[in-house]
Design a protein around this motif. Structure first.
Motif, PDB file in Angstrom:
ATOM      1  N   ALA A 195       0.663  -1.175   0.143  1.00 34.80           N
ATOM      2  CA  ALA A 195       0.108  -0.191   0.053  1.00 34.80           C
ATOM      3  C   ALA A 195       0.910   0.563   0.251  1.00 34.80           C
ATOM      4  N   PHE A 196       2.297   0.926   0.923  1.00 27.01           N
ATOM      5  CA  PHE A 196       2.979   2.208   0.741  1.00 27.01           C
ATOM      6  C   PHE A 196       4.165   2.209   0.556  1.00 27.01           C
ATOM      7  N   GLU A 240      10.619   8.352   1.627  1.00 29.96           N
ATOM      8  CA  GLU A 240       9.556   8.551   0.362  1.00 29.96           C
ATOM      9  C   GLU A 240       8.695   7.984   1.112  1.00 29.96           C
ATOM     10  N   THR A 241       8.716   6.229   1.509  1.00 32.50           N
ATOM     11  CA  THR A 241       8.009   5.744   2.448  1.00 32.50           C
ATOM     12  C   THR A 241       7.033   6.142   3.534  1.00 32.50           C
ATOM     13  N   LEU A 242       8.043   6.232   4.240  1.00 24.43           N
ATOM     14  CA  LEU A 242       7.615   6.748   5.649  1.00 24.43           C
ATOM     15  C   LEU A 242       6.376   8.500   5.492  1.00 24.43           C
ATOM     16  N   THR A 270       0.875  10.958   4.493  1.00 26.86           N
ATOM     17  CA  THR A 270       0.537  11.550   3.346  1.00 26.86           C
ATOM     18  C   THR A 270      -0.978  11.386   2.215  1.00 26.86           C
ATOM     19  N   GLU A 271      -0.188   9.986   2.065  1.00 27.20           N
ATOM     20  CA  GLU A 271      -0.515   9.293   0.321  1.00 27.20           C
ATOM     21  C   GLU A 271      -1.707   8.814   0.453  1.00 27.20           C
ATOM     22  N   LEU A 330      -6.795   1.687   7.732  1.00 26.61           N
ATOM     23  CA  LEU A 330      -5.868   2.287   6.823  1.00 26.61           C
ATOM     24  C   LEU A 330      -6.144   3.930   7.394  1.00 26.61           C
ATOM     25  N   ALA A 331      -6.791   4.255   8.134  1.00 27.32           N
ATOM     26  CA  ALA A 331      -7.235   5.748   8.535  1.00 27.32           C
ATOM     27  C   ALA A 331      -6.209   6.276   9.273  1.00 27.32           C
TER      28      ALA A 331
END
Length: 390
Positions: free
Chosen positions: A63-64, A71-73, A78-79, A102-103
């Motif tokens: 997902a992230f 960039e992952t953090l 933010t995404e 995933l809120a």
């Protein structure tokens, strides 16, 4: 010689553990936003990690995870995950559980894994109930024909033909056919459902008395259910009435879900359910439901145009225009597609094209909502007097 391990965070199984001055510890792609920021943690961080794993199981990708740990953090906070990557067949209930896991704000998440288990178990029981209903759709239809009267069934098929035209005249003729079917067989539940379907949308196409349309639609739908409560079309018809006239969202959703459970391959059931999802603002879910509807009936003009206008409501104007033009390739005389294309051109700033599409729609269908479309196009083009006249 020993080689350095891969460090691409997009590679599942790559080492992405983070430890920075004792402030952050964990696997970057599965950290909750509060964990990535070094805040205090509770059981809701586990809920987040579970959501990440569940998303990965459904989509085959993280997902992230991004190219680098930094960039992952950043993505964690933010995404949003790419919800469009979920399989088309993913139940909306499962997506809602994922969204709650995933809120970004921990206060919006399920409180702990036990809560997640309870939610999923509840969904499992509901799915089992829907399976029971479906088996009961299947047995009923295997044991009985919709009507013993050949004449009644022929009238019914003619009614559906006129109903698909989506014009005031088409609905009028469809109702006449359904009434002839009922005269031939008063217990023909499908014909009663057909009448309900006509009156459920007739107010959009005819300037007649809406309150009477409402009453006749509801009466026909409840009659169909009284005759056969295993009839998917009857549940969908009632759901349509509850959606368009009563604005009773929970009751509409219940009836439409029963209809889908009884007839999973019904294009109309998925179509009306998509309208419900759009109405309550769940645009992406609505688009997915329309795509399922098209899988059942790829050449349905109402569904093809419905997908176009839902993309419009989702503000995906270029996609909407492409879909509506695709609809017009199926039938260049289908007025709703021209009207929806007029709306879309307005939002794209193509005023001349919007007027042309809207006026074309009006030459094909003289309906109140088509007039509104023409007035909108004139207003957007600065033709105030023409808009007011319309």
């Amino acid at each position: 010689a020993d080689q350095e391990p891969e460090t691409d965070a997009n590679h599942i199984g790559a080492p992405v553990d983070v430890s920075r001055d004792g402030l952050i510890r964990g696997t970057a792609a599965y950290m909750s936003p509060e964990q990535s920021q070094g805040q205090s943690l509770d059981t809701r961080a586990d809920v987040w990690a579970f959501g990440c794993v569940m998303y990965e199981m459904l989509t085959g990708r993280s997902a992230f995870a991004r190219t680098t740990i930094d960039e992952t953090l950043a993505a964690l906070s933010t995404e949003e995950p790419d919800w469009g990557a979920l399989p088309a067949a993913t139940p909306t209930s499962i997506r809602r559980v994922l969204e709650r896991c995933l809120a970004k704000d921990a206060r919006d998440r399920l409180s702990d894994i036990r809560g997640v288990v309870i939610e999923i178990d509840s969904l499992r029981r509901e799915a089992s109930r829907q399976d029971d209903l479906r088996l009961r759709h299947d047995r009923s239809r295997a044991l009985k024909q919709p009507t013993a009267s050949s004449a009644a069934y022929q009238h019914y098929l003619r009614g559906r033909h006129h109903w698909l035209k989506r014009t005031a005249l088409g609905f009028t003729r469809a109702i006449e056919c359904f009434e002839l079917a009922i005269q031939a067989d008063p217990g023909f539940a499908l014909a009663h459902a057909g009448i309900a379907d006509c009156y459920a949308v007739l107010s959009f196409y005819d300037a007649g008395p809406t309150i009477q349309f409402h009453q006749r639609a509801k009466q026909a739908a409840t009659t169909a259910l009284a005759l056969d409560d295993t009839l998917a079309e009857a549940h969908v018809s009632l759901g349509h009435v509850l959606l368009n006239y009563d604005w009773d969202w929970p009751a509409a959703e219940k009836e439409l879900q029963i209809g889908i459970a009884l007839a999973p391959s019904s294009s109309e059931a998925h179509h009306v359910y998509a309208n419900y999802l759009s109405t309550i603002g769940r645009m992406e879910d609505s688009i997915q439901a329309l795509r399922r509807s098209l899988e059942c009936d790829p050449v349905s003009l109402p569904v093809n145009a419905g997908l176009g206008v839902t993309l419009y409501f989702a503000r995906r104007y270029d996609e909407a225009a492409r879909q509506l033009l695709k609809t017009l390739e199926l039938d260049e005389h289908y007025a709703p597609a021209y009207a929806f294309l007029g709306w879309t051109h307005c939002e794209r700033g193509l005023n001349a094209e919007a007027i042309a599409a809207s006026e074309k729609a009006l030459t094909l269908m003289d309906a109140p909502w088509i007039l509104v479309t023409v007035g909108l196009a004139y207003a957007r083009a600065g033709r105030r007097n023409d808009a007011q006249q319309v």
